[in-house]
Design a protein around this motif. Structure first.
Motif, PDB file in Angstrom:
ATOM      1  N   THR A  40       3.796 -12.383   1.977  1.00  0.00           N
ATOM      2  CA  THR A  40       2.624 -13.003   1.355  1.00  0.00           C
ATOM      3  C   THR A  40       1.565 -11.939   1.079  1.00  0.00           C
ATOM      4  O   THR A  40       1.626 -10.821   1.597  1.00  0.00           O
ATOM      5  CB  THR A  40       2.017 -14.081   2.276  1.00  0.00           C
ATOM      6  OG1 THR A  40       1.506 -13.435   3.456  1.00  0.00           O
ATOM      7  CG2 THR A  40       3.042 -15.141   2.646  1.00  0.00           C
ATOM      8  N   ALA A  41       0.573 -12.318   0.284  1.00  0.00           N
ATOM      9  CA  ALA A  41      -0.533 -11.403  -0.017  1.00  0.00           C
ATOM     10  C   ALA A  41      -1.271 -11.012   1.262  1.00  0.00           C
ATOM     11  O   ALA A  41      -1.653  -9.848   1.440  1.00  0.00           O
ATOM     12  CB  ALA A  41      -1.484 -12.051  -1.012  1.00  0.00           C
ATOM     13  N   ASP A  42      -1.469 -11.962   2.174  1.00  0.00           N
ATOM     14  CA  ASP A  42      -2.142 -11.673   3.440  1.00  0.00           C
ATOM     15  C   ASP A  42      -1.356 -10.671   4.276  1.00  0.00           C
ATOM     16  O   ASP A  42      -1.931  -9.756   4.870  1.00  0.00           O
ATOM     17  CB  ASP A  42      -2.362 -12.953   4.257  1.00  0.00           C
ATOM     18  CG  ASP A  42      -3.500 -13.804   3.723  1.00  0.00           C
ATOM     19  OD1 ASP A  42      -4.408 -13.249   3.077  1.00  0.00           O
ATOM     20  OD2 ASP A  42      -3.479 -15.020   3.972  1.00  0.00           O
ATOM     21  N   GLN A  43      -0.041 -10.847   4.334  1.00  0.00           N
ATOM     22  CA  GLN A  43       0.792  -9.929   5.108  1.00  0.00           C
ATOM     23  C   GLN A  43       0.752  -8.518   4.524  1.00  0.00           C
ATOM     24  O   GLN A  43       0.664  -7.534   5.259  1.00  0.00           O
ATOM     25  CB  GLN A  43       2.233 -10.436   5.157  1.00  0.00           C
ATOM     26  CG  GLN A  43       2.402 -11.680   5.987  1.00  0.00           C
ATOM     27  CD  GLN A  43       3.768 -12.311   5.823  1.00  0.00           C
ATOM     28  OE1 GLN A  43       4.411 -12.196   4.775  1.00  0.00           O
ATOM     29  NE2 GLN A  43       4.226 -12.989   6.874  1.00  0.00           N
ATOM     30  N   LEU A  44       0.804  -8.409   3.202  1.00  0.00           N
ATOM     31  CA  LEU A  44       0.744  -7.096   2.564  1.00  0.00           C
ATOM     32  C   LEU A  44      -0.616  -6.441   2.778  1.00  0.00           C
ATOM     33  O   LEU A  44      -0.701  -5.232   3.013  1.00  0.00           O
ATOM     34  CB  LEU A  44       1.058  -7.220   1.072  1.00  0.00           C
ATOM     35  CG  LEU A  44       2.485  -7.637   0.739  1.00  0.00           C
ATOM     36  CD1 LEU A  44       2.652  -7.799  -0.768  1.00  0.00           C
ATOM     37  CD2 LEU A  44       3.494  -6.653   1.287  1.00  0.00           C
ATOM     38  N   PHE A  45      -1.667  -7.229   2.724  1.00  0.00           N
ATOM     39  CA  PHE A  45      -3.007  -6.681   2.948  1.00  0.00           C
ATOM     40  C   PHE A  45      -3.156  -6.186   4.390  1.00  0.00           C
ATOM     41  O   PHE A  45      -3.727  -5.124   4.631  1.00  0.00           O
ATOM     42  CB  PHE A  45      -4.079  -7.723   2.618  1.00  0.00           C
ATOM     43  CG  PHE A  45      -5.467  -7.168   2.670  1.00  0.00           C
ATOM     44  CD1 PHE A  45      -5.922  -6.317   1.687  1.00  0.00           C
ATOM     45  CD2 PHE A  45      -6.311  -7.479   3.718  1.00  0.00           C
ATOM     46  CE1 PHE A  45      -7.207  -5.784   1.733  1.00  0.00           C
ATOM     47  CE2 PHE A  45      -7.588  -6.957   3.782  1.00  0.00           C
ATOM     48  CZ  PHE A  45      -8.037  -6.108   2.782  1.00  0.00           C
ATOM     49  N   GLN A  46      -2.640  -6.940   5.346  1.00  0.00           N
ATOM     50  CA  GLN A  46      -2.688  -6.515   6.750  1.00  0.00           C
ATOM     51  C   GLN A  46      -1.912  -5.217   6.955  1.00  0.00           C
ATOM     52  O   GLN A  46      -2.366  -4.323   7.667  1.00  0.00           O
ATOM     53  CB  GLN A  46      -2.129  -7.605   7.660  1.00  0.00           C
ATOM     54  CG  GLN A  46      -3.041  -8.787   7.822  1.00  0.00           C
ATOM     55  CD  GLN A  46      -2.416  -9.880   8.671  1.00  0.00           C
ATOM     56  OE1 GLN A  46      -1.287  -9.767   9.145  1.00  0.00           O
ATOM     57  NE2 GLN A  46      -3.163 -10.963   8.868  1.00  0.00           N
ATOM     58  N   ALA A  47      -0.749  -5.104   6.319  1.00  0.00           N
ATOM     59  CA  ALA A  47       0.035  -3.875   6.417  1.00  0.00           C
ATOM     60  C   ALA A  47      -0.730  -2.707   5.798  1.00  0.00           C
ATOM     61  O   ALA A  47      -0.762  -1.607   6.361  1.00  0.00           O
ATOM     62  CB  ALA A  47       1.385  -4.061   5.723  1.00  0.00           C
ATOM     63  N   ALA A  48      -1.352  -2.935   4.667  1.00  0.00           N
ATOM     64  CA  ALA A  48      -2.125  -1.884   3.997  1.00  0.00           C
ATOM     65  C   ALA A  48      -3.292  -1.429   4.869  1.00  0.00           C
ATOM     66  O   ALA A  48      -3.571  -0.233   4.971  1.00  0.00           O
ATOM     67  CB  ALA A  48      -2.633  -2.391   2.652  1.00  0.00           C
ATOM     68  N   GLN A  49      -3.968  -2.366   5.511  1.00  0.00           N
ATOM     69  CA  GLN A  49      -5.084  -2.023   6.397  1.00  0.00           C
ATOM     70  C   GLN A  49      -4.591  -1.183   7.569  1.00  0.00           C
ATOM     71  O   GLN A  49      -5.226  -0.202   7.954  1.00  0.00           O
ATOM     72  CB  GLN A  49      -5.775  -3.294   6.910  1.00  0.00           C
ATOM     73  CG  GLN A  49      -6.522  -4.061   5.850  1.00  0.00           C
ATOM     74  CD  GLN A  49      -7.776  -3.336   5.388  1.00  0.00           C
ATOM     75  OE1 GLN A  49      -8.302  -2.475   6.063  1.00  0.00           O
ATOM     76  NE2 GLN A  49      -8.235  -3.688   4.211  1.00  0.00           N
ATOM     77  N   ALA A  50      -3.457  -1.551   8.138  1.00  0.00           N
ATOM     78  CA  ALA A  50      -2.907  -0.809   9.277  1.00  0.00           C
ATOM     79  C   ALA A  50      -2.508   0.606   8.864  1.00  0.00           C
ATOM     80  O   ALA A  50      -2.753   1.566   9.604  1.00  0.00           O
ATOM     81  CB  ALA A  50      -1.709  -1.555   9.851  1.00  0.00           C
ATOM     82  N   ILE A  51      -1.911   0.744   7.686  1.00  0.00           N
ATOM     83  CA  ILE A  51      -1.518   2.068   7.198  1.00  0.00           C
ATOM     84  C   ILE A  51      -2.746   2.916   6.879  1.00  0.00           C
ATOM     85  O   ILE A  51      -2.780   4.109   7.175  1.00  0.00           O
ATOM     86  CB  ILE A  51      -0.606   1.927   5.963  1.00  0.00           C
ATOM     87  CG1 ILE A  51       0.724   1.293   6.353  1.00  0.00           C
ATOM     88  CG2 ILE A  51      -0.382   3.291   5.293  1.00  0.00           C
ATOM     89  CD1 ILE A  51       1.560   0.825   5.190  1.00  0.00           C
TER      90      ILE A  51
END
Length: 72
Positions: A40-51
């Motif tokens: 989902t968009a939320d999951q991708l955004f969370q991954a991007a924030q972590a990276i």
């Protein structure tokens, strides 16, 4: 009627890498392949924030790039 099949998803992170001689921002990007198509968009955004925490440059933008095959 045509059918669209989602073949793959990529996550692209765009970082602000500084300024050029005229004061315009410089950007650099990092693309991650083999992202789950179901993400989902939320999951991708969370991954991007972590990276982005691991990177020295500030995160400017997060993009999702889907590739689709159109079948007749």
């Amino acid at each position: 009627m045509a059918l669209a099949l989602l073949e793959g998803t990529k996550l692209r992170l765009v970082f602000e890498a500084g300024m050029d001689g005229k004061g315009n921002p410089l950007y650099k990007a990092k693309t991650f392949s083999n992202v789950k198509k179901e993400a989902t968009a939320d999951q991708l955004f969370q991954a991007a924030q972590a990276i982005s925490v691991l990177c020295k440059d500030p995160l400017n933008k997060v993009e999702r790039n889907d590739s689709t095959e159109i079948l007749a």
